[in-house]
Design an enzyme around this catalytic site. Structure first.
Site, PDB file in Angstrom:
ATOM      1  N   LYS A   1       0.845  -1.195   0.000  1.00 12.16           N
ATOM      2  CA  LYS A   1       0.000   0.000   0.000  1.00 12.16           C
ATOM      3  C   LYS A   1       0.886   1.252   0.000  1.00 12.16           C
ATOM      4  O   LYS A   1       0.688   2.155  -0.789  1.00 12.16           O
ATOM      5  CB  LYS A   1      -0.909  -0.022   1.235  1.00 12.16           C
TER       6      LYS A   1
ATOM      7  N   GLU B   1      10.474  -4.702   4.638  1.00 10.47           N
ATOM      8  CA  GLU B   1      10.550  -6.094   4.195  1.00 10.47           C
ATOM      9  C   GLU B   1      10.271  -6.203   2.695  1.00 10.47           C
ATOM     10  O   GLU B   1      11.011  -6.847   1.953  1.00 10.47           O
ATOM     11  CB  GLU B   1       9.516  -6.947   4.948  1.00 10.47           C
TER      12      GLU B   1
ATOM     13  N   GLY C   1      -4.872  -1.955   5.096  1.00  8.11           N
ATOM     14  CA  GLY C   1      -4.089  -3.104   4.630  1.00  8.11           C
ATOM     15  C   GLY C   1      -4.790  -4.429   4.883  1.00  8.11           C
ATOM     16  O   GLY C   1      -4.874  -5.295   4.008  1.00  8.11           O
ATOM     17  N   ARG C   2      -5.327  -4.600   6.090  1.00  7.60           N
ATOM     18  CA  ARG C   2      -5.948  -5.890   6.436  1.00  7.60           C
ATOM     19  C   ARG C   2      -7.326  -6.059   5.828  1.00  7.60           C
ATOM     20  O   ARG C   2      -7.967  -7.092   6.026  1.00  7.60           O
ATOM     21  CB  ARG C   2      -5.985  -6.047   7.962  1.00  7.60           C
TER      22      ARG C   2
ATOM     23  N   GLU D   1      -4.883  -6.696  14.827  1.00  8.90           N
ATOM     24  CA  GLU D   1      -4.400  -5.370  14.432  1.00  8.90           C
ATOM     25  C   GLU D   1      -5.546  -4.354  14.538  1.00  8.90           C
ATOM     26  O   GLU D   1      -5.315  -3.176  14.782  1.00  8.90           O
ATOM     27  CB  GLU D   1      -3.828  -5.400  12.996  1.00  8.90           C
TER      28      GLU D   1
ATOM     29  N   HIS E   1      -4.855 -33.419  17.893  1.00  7.63           N
ATOM     30  CA  HIS E   1      -3.761 -34.245  18.414  1.00  7.63           C
ATOM     31  C   HIS E   1      -2.670 -33.394  19.037  1.00  7.63           C
ATOM     32  O   HIS E   1      -1.551 -33.865  19.219  1.00  7.63           O
ATOM     33  CB  HIS E   1      -3.224 -35.145  17.297  1.00  7.63           C
TER      34      HIS E   1
ATOM     35  N   LYS F   1       9.287  -0.702  14.286  1.00  2.46           N
ATOM     36  CA  LYS F   1       9.867  -0.381  12.972  1.00  2.46           C
ATOM     37  C   LYS F   1      10.952   0.680  13.128  1.00  2.46           C
ATOM     38  O   LYS F   1      12.042   0.571  12.561  1.00  2.46           O
ATOM     39  CB  LYS F   1       8.784   0.173  12.033  1.00  2.46           C
TER      40      LYS F   1
HETATM   41  O1  F6P Z   1       3.064  -2.860   9.766  1.00  2.00           O
HETATM   42  C1  F6P Z   1       1.708  -3.072   9.642  1.00  2.00           C
HETATM   43  C2  F6P Z   1       1.235  -2.783   8.255  1.00  2.00           C
HETATM   44  O2  F6P Z   1       1.118  -1.411   8.070  1.00  2.00           O
HETATM   45  C3  F6P Z   1      -0.080  -3.477   7.963  1.00  2.00           C
HETATM   46  O3  F6P Z   1      -1.170  -2.801   8.444  1.00  2.00           O
HETATM   47  C4  F6P Z   1      -0.013  -3.604   6.499  1.00  2.00           C
HETATM   48  O4  F6P Z   1      -0.937  -4.544   6.014  1.00  2.00           O
HETATM   49  C5  F6P Z   1       1.424  -4.031   6.308  1.00  2.00           C
HETATM   50  O5  F6P Z   1       2.131  -3.282   7.276  1.00  2.00           O
HETATM   51  C6  F6P Z   1       2.019  -3.837   4.945  1.00  2.00           C
HETATM   52  O6  F6P Z   1       1.998  -2.504   4.556  1.00  2.00           O
HETATM   53  P1  F6P Z   1       2.218  -2.107   3.050  1.00  2.00           P
HETATM   54  O7  F6P Z   1       1.138  -2.721   2.240  1.00  2.00           O
HETATM   55  O8  F6P Z   1       2.170  -0.605   3.015  1.00  2.00           O
HETATM   56  O9  F6P Z   1       3.566  -2.616   2.611  1.00  2.00           O
END
Ligand code: F6P
Length: 546
Positions: free
Chosen positions: A205, A211, A265-266, A351, A382, A508
């Site tokens: 987003k 990452e 995002g979620r 979240e 199990h 972060k």
């Molecule tokens: O760190 C949390 C978050 O902001 C989530 O809410 C989001 O889904 C994820 O990181 C990834 O963010 P992006 O789509 O901006 O890379």
């Protein structure tokens, strides 16, 4: 408003004193027809909530509480584009992502529905080209593997739905998912791939996430090193709200699929973040997936609170979490195709509702979001089900099960019998959790009295049973939307903002500060606490950097 000062809240507090005496066995014995009264249909979903430790009176008080909290008004505010995400000053409009083309939903004076459908049309045209083999890579060969690089909502939705809808996937185009900054994730995904037939969908987003950008850069070098710089245009597409950063990364914005800051995002799987899923299952199935969400959205908006399934389930969770002190909820899909569903729900629920202050910033003095976790059955039986049956913590559980198995088209003969066994186990778990096995019943067949307490099941452990005929794209959409709106209901009653996620920020920032200290030549600044400084030194020593 502090909801915990309301008379409705106080009523429920008083009622919760009798929680230990609410026995499911008694309720079923004294209320014939309880199951019918507490089973609600929604689209293809049949939701049996009769095995919950609630009476008609508890439910009435919970509905009153929801009215006092302004649930109806908050739902209306959400679906009409009011800026209900107050800390980020944004509307919360994931429902617009599945609105019919005829709908009008305005943000400010701008109708967003045409924008949504324009992106869907672009995604569909692109997906058709890739799936038909018409989109070719740098060497002229069609794409065989799509690697989705993203994290959080830009990963969990696509990977969960890709796994869930395995039966609907394209024969040639396979997908892989890379999320973790742990380099093993990327290495494992790319290890056996041919760059000439591989496409990367960089999903973010913000397009600033550490990452995702780190993995995307490494993927870019992998392609450029093997196919040359010009290959980027044919092997990379981006999904983002941030065209500047996409361009800065080196992806032509003609290969970008956009969405909007009013999509959390979620809550983004229905947006262009679903591109990888659409590449796998095709535009038609993707539109069926969206139809499933819409069925539940319409129900949320139009059904009275008393028959509104996400509202009912959300209020039951409020009852357990806040008034009865139950800290956690298990999600137990009896379908291996839903094996990532609990992880998906963890982000959606935790979240959203893992918050300790109300919308006005005042600290809450009651419990909010539960810890959500789970694994598919029967595997969990199990391992951790021992605790569910006989542990000291009562864990309400959601069972999810389907009439027809996903493998029913398989040529593997004899596998059909498995499904009856799977379903029997699912029903048996819910039954034994609810009704247990008393000491007297155990003693009747157990010759050693010393073993009776060990073999006794207290029962009275609540669960929801969600059934659907088959795990189709539409049913998956219905399931996700059911949980989205359940989470909304809980957040509204708790008076919190379910749509921000400030809690992820500090870690972060600190990581960004630590990164150079791990690799710097010479001595690091040791600007942290004693323990963290020591960890940094120990790591540097392990890497020979002292
Ligand atoms: O760190 C949390 C978050 O902001 C989530 O809410 C989001 O889904 C994820 O990181 C990834 O963010 P992006 O789509 O901006 O890379």
């Amino acid at each position: 408003m502090d909801i915990s000062e309301s008379p409705q809240w106080h009523d429920l507090e008083k009622q919760s004193i009798g929680f230990d005496d609410l026995r499911l066995a008694d309720m079923f014995a004294t209320q014939p027809g309880r199951t019918e009264a507490m089973t609600t249909r929604l689209g293809d979903l049949i939701v049996d909530w009769s095995k919950h430790r609630v009476t008609a009176d508890t439910m009435k008080r919970l509905f009153d509480l929801a009215r006092t909290a302004g649930l109806r008004e908050r739902i209306a505010g959400m679906v009409t584009g009011r800026r209900i995400n107050t800390t980020e000053n944004r509307p919360v409009l994931h429902t617009a992502l599945r609105a019919p083309v005829s709908a009008v939903i305005e943000v400010g004076d701008h109708d967003v529905v045409p924008d949504v459908h324009a992106v869907l049309r672009r995604m569909s045209a692109f997906a058709d080209r890739v799936r038909d083999g018409d989109w070719t890579g740098q060497t002229g060969r069609p794409i065989h593997t799509v690697v989705n690089i993203g994290i959080g909502g830009s990963d969990l939705g696509p990977v969960m739905a890709y796994e869930a809808l395995a039966a609907f996937r394209h024969d040639r185009v396979r997908c892989r998912f890379v999320s973790n900054v742990d380099g093993s994730d990327l290495v494992a995904a790319l290890g056996d791939l041919d760059p000439a037939t591989t496409m990367f969908v960089i999903s973010s987003k913000t397009f600033t996430t550490l990452e995702t950008l780190t993995n995307a850069r490494s993927a870019r070098s992998w392609i450029v090193g093997r196919l040359g710089e010009d290959a980027v245009a044919k092997h990379f597409v981006a999904v983002s709200t941030n065209s500047d950063e996409v361009e800065a990364f080196g992806i032509d914005t003609t290969n970008m699929f956009g969405f909007w800051d009013w999509v959390g995002g979620r809550y983004s799987i229905d947006s262009a973040i679903g591109l990888t899923l659409m590449l796998a299952i095709g535009p038609e199935s993707f539109l069926e997936f969206l139809d499933g969400f819409r069925t539940v959205d319409e129900h949320l908006v139009s059904a009275p609170l008393e028959t509104n399934v996400p509202v009912i389930l959300g209020l039951i969770e409020v009852w357990y979490r806040t008034f009865c002190g139950l800290p956690t909820r298990a999600v137990l899909p009896y379908s291996r195709y839903l094996h990532r569903f609990p992880a998906y729900l963890q982000q959606l629920d935790m979240e959203s509702n893992g918050k300790r202050v109300r919308r006005d910033g005042a600290a809450v003095d009651y419990q909010t979001g539960p810890i959500v976790w789970g694994e598919p059955g029967t595997n969990g039986q199990h391992s951790f089900h021992q605790l569910l049956h006989q542990g000291t913590t009562i864990v309400p559980a959601d069972f999810i099960v389907f009439g027809t198995p996903d493998h029913s088209n398989s040529e593997f003969t004899g596998v059909e019998i498995h499904h009856d066994l799977l379903v029997a186990n699912c029903f048996a778990q819910a039954e034994s959790l609810a009704f247990g096995r008393s000491a007297d019943e155990v003693a009747a067949s157990e010759p050693d009295p010393a073993l009776v307490p060990h073999r006794t099941f207290p029962g009275n452990r609540p669960s929801t049973m969600i059934m659907a005929p088959r795990l189709t794209p539409s049913v998956l959409g219905q399931l996700i939307a059911l949980y989205e709106h359940q989470v909304l209901t809980q957040g509204v009653v708790w008076g919190i903002n379910s749509f921000d996620q400030w809690g992820v920020e500090l870690g972060k920032k600190l990581a960004v500060a630590i990164i150079p200290e791990l690799s710097i030549d010479g001595s690091p600044t040791h600007a942290h606490d004693e323990s963290t400084n020591a960890l940094i030194d120990r790591y540097r020593a392990m890497r020979g950097r002292t």
